[in-house]
Design an enzyme around this catalytic site. Structure first.
Site, short mmCIF file in Angstrom:
data_model
loop_
_atom_site.label_atom_id
_atom_site.label_comp_id
_atom_site.label_asym_id
_atom_site.label_seq_id
_atom_site.Cartn_x
_atom_site.Cartn_y
_atom_site.Cartn_z
N CYS A 2 0.86 -1.17 0.00
CA CYS A 2 0.00 0.00 0.00
C CYS A 2 0.90 1.23 0.00
O CYS A 2 2.11 1.12 0.12
CB CYS A 2 -0.85 0.01 1.26
SG CYS A 2 -1.73 -1.52 1.53
N ARG A 27 1.55 1.50 -5.94
CA ARG A 27 1.72 0.56 -4.82
C ARG A 27 0.41 -0.14 -4.47
O ARG A 27 0.39 -1.04 -3.62
CB ARG A 27 2.26 1.30 -3.59
CG ARG A 27 3.57 2.01 -3.82
CD ARG A 27 3.97 2.82 -2.61
NE ARG A 27 4.37 1.96 -1.51
CZ ARG A 27 5.63 1.57 -1.30
NH1 ARG A 27 6.58 1.98 -2.10
NH2 ARG A 27 5.93 0.78 -0.30
N TRP A 74 -3.69 -2.01 -1.31
CA TRP A 74 -3.69 -3.29 -2.03
C TRP A 74 -4.11 -4.30 -0.98
O TRP A 74 -3.38 -4.54 -0.02
CB TRP A 74 -2.30 -3.61 -2.59
CG TRP A 74 -2.24 -4.89 -3.35
CD1 TRP A 74 -2.59 -5.09 -4.65
CD2 TRP A 74 -1.85 -6.18 -2.85
NE1 TRP A 74 -2.41 -6.41 -4.99
CE2 TRP A 74 -1.97 -7.10 -3.90
CE3 TRP A 74 -1.40 -6.63 -1.61
CZ2 TRP A 74 -1.65 -8.44 -3.76
CZ3 TRP A 74 -1.07 -7.97 -1.46
CH2 TRP A 74 -1.22 -8.87 -2.53
N ASN A 98 0.89 0.04 5.95
CA ASN A 98 1.33 -0.82 4.85
C ASN A 98 2.03 -2.00 5.50
O ASN A 98 2.96 -1.81 6.27
CB ASN A 98 2.29 -0.07 3.93
CG ASN A 98 2.87 -1.00 2.86
OD1 ASN A 98 2.22 -1.97 2.48
ND2 ASN A 98 4.08 -0.72 2.42
N GLY A 99 1.59 -3.22 5.21
CA GLY A 99 2.22 -4.40 5.79
C GLY A 99 1.16 -5.39 6.24
O GLY A 99 -0.01 -5.28 5.87
N GLU A 478 9.27 -15.28 -18.90
CA GLU A 478 8.93 -13.85 -18.84
C GLU A 478 7.79 -13.52 -19.78
O GLU A 478 6.86 -12.79 -19.43
CB GLU A 478 10.17 -13.00 -19.17
CG GLU A 478 9.94 -11.52 -19.26
CD GLU A 478 9.40 -10.90 -17.97
OE1 GLU A 478 9.42 -11.55 -16.91
OE2 GLU A 478 8.92 -9.76 -18.05
N LYS A 482 4.15 -11.94 -18.62
CA LYS A 482 3.59 -10.71 -19.21
C LYS A 482 2.16 -10.94 -19.68
O LYS A 482 1.26 -10.17 -19.40
CB LYS A 482 4.47 -10.26 -20.39
CG LYS A 482 5.80 -9.68 -19.98
CD LYS A 482 5.70 -8.25 -19.59
CE LYS A 482 6.03 -7.84 -18.20
NZ LYS A 482 6.73 -8.60 -17.26
N GLU A 485 -0.26 -11.47 -16.60
CA GLU A 485 -0.57 -10.32 -15.72
C GLU A 485 -1.28 -9.19 -16.47
O GLU A 485 -1.84 -8.32 -15.85
CB GLU A 485 0.69 -9.81 -15.04
CG GLU A 485 1.77 -9.28 -15.94
CD GLU A 485 2.96 -8.77 -15.13
OE1 GLU A 485 2.79 -8.36 -13.98
OE2 GLU A 485 4.07 -8.77 -15.68
N HIS A 501 7.23 -34.69 -21.07
CA HIS A 501 7.09 -35.31 -19.74
C HIS A 501 5.79 -34.89 -19.07
O HIS A 501 5.73 -34.74 -17.85
CB HIS A 501 8.30 -34.92 -18.89
CG HIS A 501 9.59 -35.36 -19.50
ND1 HIS A 501 9.95 -36.70 -19.63
CD2 HIS A 501 10.59 -34.66 -20.09
CE1 HIS A 501 11.11 -36.78 -20.23
NE2 HIS A 501 11.53 -35.56 -20.53
N LYS A 601 2.71 -2.26 -8.27
CA LYS A 601 4.05 -2.15 -8.85
C LYS A 601 5.14 -2.56 -7.88
O LYS A 601 6.15 -3.10 -8.25
CB LYS A 601 4.30 -0.70 -9.31
CG LYS A 601 5.62 -0.50 -10.01
CD LYS A 601 5.69 -1.27 -11.31
CE LYS A 601 7.01 -1.11 -12.02
NZ LYS A 601 7.17 -2.07 -13.13
C1 AGP Z 1 6.69 -7.74 -13.40
O1 AGP Z 1 6.00 -7.61 -14.65
C2 AGP Z 1 5.75 -8.03 -12.29
N1 AGP Z 1 4.90 -6.90 -12.12
C3 AGP Z 1 6.39 -8.51 -11.02
O2 AGP Z 1 6.69 -9.86 -11.23
C4 AGP Z 1 7.68 -7.83 -10.53
O3 AGP Z 1 8.74 -8.12 -11.41
C5 AGP Z 1 8.04 -8.42 -9.16
O4 AGP Z 1 7.02 -8.06 -8.26
C6 AGP Z 1 9.39 -7.92 -8.61
O5 AGP Z 1 9.34 -6.55 -8.44
P1 AGP Z 1 10.72 -5.77 -8.18
O6 AGP Z 1 11.56 -5.94 -9.41
O7 AGP Z 1 10.33 -4.35 -7.92
O8 AGP Z 1 11.38 -6.42 -6.98
#
Ligand code: AGP
Length: 606
Positions: A2, A27, A74, A98-99, A478, A482, A485, A501, A601
């Site tokens: 948050c 956040r 969040w 936050n936490g 990766e 993408k 998400e 497998h 983020k």
């Molecule tokens: C990336 O597209 C994602 N949003 C997520 O996996 C991100 O890479 C992950 O939370 C790590 O974040 P950071 O690089 O700020 O530690």
């Protein structure tokens, strides 16, 4: 994760709080709220969804007061609705958090027995009632000390009191918290980014500390109430005006910026005249290091996996990787001859920070590769290598991923020269090739049309797979992340050689499958794996690099050829079409590309 903001000033604060909340939305954006103290009363407005909704409510019920706190959420405990939005307030105190308070259930039971009535399903609300309870028999500072000792878990807190017209209490354990200094006003915020529009003078609380923040004075204390002094840092405000410009989304801008961000990063680390690597003052000798462990989460973890291939290719070090949330609880065997490298765009990811903290506590050699240089993971590692890609606002990481890989690659080249695994001639050639990367990325960005056409198929599919061998495997992971998400479609990255497998059973007629098959040692084997899925009805999007040899296979649905380059650099180029595939798939579905559902983020809770 948050976002928290608090302001105490000699002028009304509600609009400044709203502005900071907008900067904190990366956040978390499930809900938002603000509380101020006005004439001895706590006034509070909260709303579901974005800060825009909160601002609309403020129009109808304006909040007066020169002292206030704000929060973007969040959700961890309790669904994202107005009741569970922060701040949480009693008649005497209001709190933003936050936490995660891990013992909230027990505390709540005890407080209910004492007659406290709870309104929300959140863990945070127990803090409000604990403070109210302790204030009955303690002064404010002792109340804070005692309450914080009762809490298990992680927190960054902002607290205001109805009978204190110029005081915000801030407290930190495990979640970042910063103090900003202004003219006749002072600020509390989750990070410097939220405060940059008001000040560039920042102090950071460390774990266990709390502060008493007034408009003309700030005092810091440790968990026992002993005063501590904090450095005032001057942070750059260059990122202040980072806007979308003509782009529809930040993510689109950040994908297109990659040639520039890579060029800037190369300029930072490569001396253009003599092709030397500008990484100096490494605090260890590599002849005392025989192993490397790379640690991160999500996309950052994928850059760790990618670096493992380069480490194996270019050095004689033993290399392993770990997901931070696993590493932090693993029965680790810490050894002096091991270097731990932490990769994090935000530098505030709770799991990655906890893993770093664990290594620091065991006196290990730690290095962090981050984008936000003022972050906790940047500050607390022995050695930090910034990726210099500028603010990344889109929750789905793009330019930061290439930046992480780039800095890891350059650091590995440096290490290979220090360990004499790579001779000067070879090193110089690789550095020269590296300088061509911005242009290669620029040209690869042009693989737009075919990707747009393919995106519809991926966005409408029940699920998809991304396959690769060797260093194409982390890139496959990766690409799948993408797509997941952004378009909320299930996608799985998998080693191409592993399909037989079990996962081959997933393949059915029309299922879209991305196959990453650059012309490398794995090429022929990956093409065979591709034919296995085509034979079972898959629609294959083949991503390879330009070559005079035709791809020997029928029934490939789409082929994309990325630019040719030094083999080490192919992963950068393979990534570009995958970023665009995810972007256009989400665009097709009309989803919020910069703020996908359920995400944030910076994941500052575990
Ligand atoms: C990336 O597209 C994602 N949003 C997520 O996996 C991100 O890479 C992950 O939370 C790590 O974040 P950071 O690089 O700020 O530690």
């Amino acid at each position: 994760m948050c976002g928290i903001i608090g302001i105490t000033s000699n002028k009304p604060v509600s609009s400044a709080i709203i502005n900071s909340l907008r900067k904190l939305e990366y956040r978390g954006y499930d809900s938002a709220g603000i509380a101020t103290i006005d004439n001895g009363f706590i006034n509070e407005i909260k709303s579901e969804g974005r800060v825009d909704n909160l601002e609309k409510n403020l129009v109808t019920k304006s909040l007066k007061g020169t002292l206030g706190i704000g929060h973007v959420r969040w959700a961890t405990h309790g669904i994202p609705n107005t009741v569970n939005a922060h701040p949480h307030s009693s008649e005497t105190v209001s709190v933003v958090h936050n936490g995660i308070i891990e013992n909230s259930t027990i505390l709540k039971k005890l407080l209910i027995k004492k007659g406290h009535k709870f309104k929300s399903q959140t863990d945070t609300e127990v803090i409000v009632h604990l403070i109210t309870e302790y204030l009955k028999e303690n002064n404010l500072k002792d109340t804070i000390i005692k309450v914080l000792k009762q809490l298990h878990g992680s927190f960054a807190l902002g607290i205001i009191f109805k009978d204190q017209s110029d005081l915000i209490v801030g407290a930190r354990r495990g979640s970042p918290l910063a103090v900003g200094y202004g003219p006749n006003e002072n600020y509390l915020g989750s990070d410097s980014y939220a405060l940059k529009s008001m000040t560039n003078k920042i102090s950071y609380l460390d774990d266990g500390e709390f502060c008493l923040l007034k408009k003309n004075n700030v005092e810091f204390f440790n968990e026992n109430g002993i005063k501590v002094n904090k450095k005032v840092l001057h942070v750059s405000s260059q990122e202040e005006n980072y806007e979308k410009g003509d782009f529809k989304h930040f993510m689109a801008k950040e994908i297109e910026e990659q040639p520039i961000t890579i060029k800037n990063c190369v300029k930072e680390y490569i001396d253009n005249i003599n092709n030397e690597i500008n990484i100096y003052n490494i605090p260890w000798k590599f002849d005392n290091i025989s192993s490397v462990v790379l640690i991160g989460c999500g996309t950052a973890y994928h850059s760790c996996l990618m670096a493992k291939y380069w480490f194996e290719e270019l050095t004689s070090l033993n290399v392993s990787t770990d997901i931070a949330s696993e590493f932090r609880y693993r029965k680790n065997r810490f050894k002096e001859d091991t270097l731990y490298i932490f990769v994090s765009q935000s530098g505030e990811t709770a799991d990655t920070y906890a893993a770093l903290d664990l290594c620091n506590k065991n006196k290990m050699k730690t290095c962090s590769i981050v984008n936000v240089i003022e972050s906790s993971i940047a500050r607390d590692a022995n050695f930090v290598l910034p990726i210099h890609c500028g603010p990344e606002v889109g929750v789905a990481s793009t330019k930061a991923f290439l930046g992480q890989m780039l800095v890891l690659y350059i650091f590995i080249l440096k290490i290979s020269s220090l360990t004499n695994d790579l001779d000067k001639k070879n090193l110089t050639n690789k550095i020269k090739d590296l300088k061509l990367l911005p242009k290669l990325v620029q040209e690869t960005l042009l693989t737009e049309d075919k990707i747009r056409m393919s995106a519809d198929t991926f966005s409408e599919a029940k699920g998809s797979m991304f396959l690769g061998r060797g260093f194409s495997y982390p890139i496959a992971l990766e690409g799948a992340l993408k797509l997941k998400e952004l378009s909320y479609v299930h996608a799985e990255g998998y080693p191409a050689g592993e399909m037989k497998h079990g996962p081959l059973a997933l393949i059915e007629d029309g299922m879209p499958v991305v196959v990453l098959a650059p012309r490398d040692n794995y090429y022929k084997k990956t093409i065979s794996n591709m034919q296995e899925v085509i034979a079972r009805g898959a629609k294959v999007l083949l991503i390879t690099n330009k070559s005079t040899d035709e791809v020997v296979s029928e029934n490939i649905w789409q082929t994309i050829e990325v630019e040719n380059s030094n083999y080490d650099l192919i992963p950068f180029l393979l990534t570009i079409p995958l970023q665009k595939l995810a972007y256009y798939s989400a665009l097709k579905k009309g989803y919020d590309i910069d703020k996908p559902r359920n995400l944030a983020k910076s994941v500052t809770v575990e």
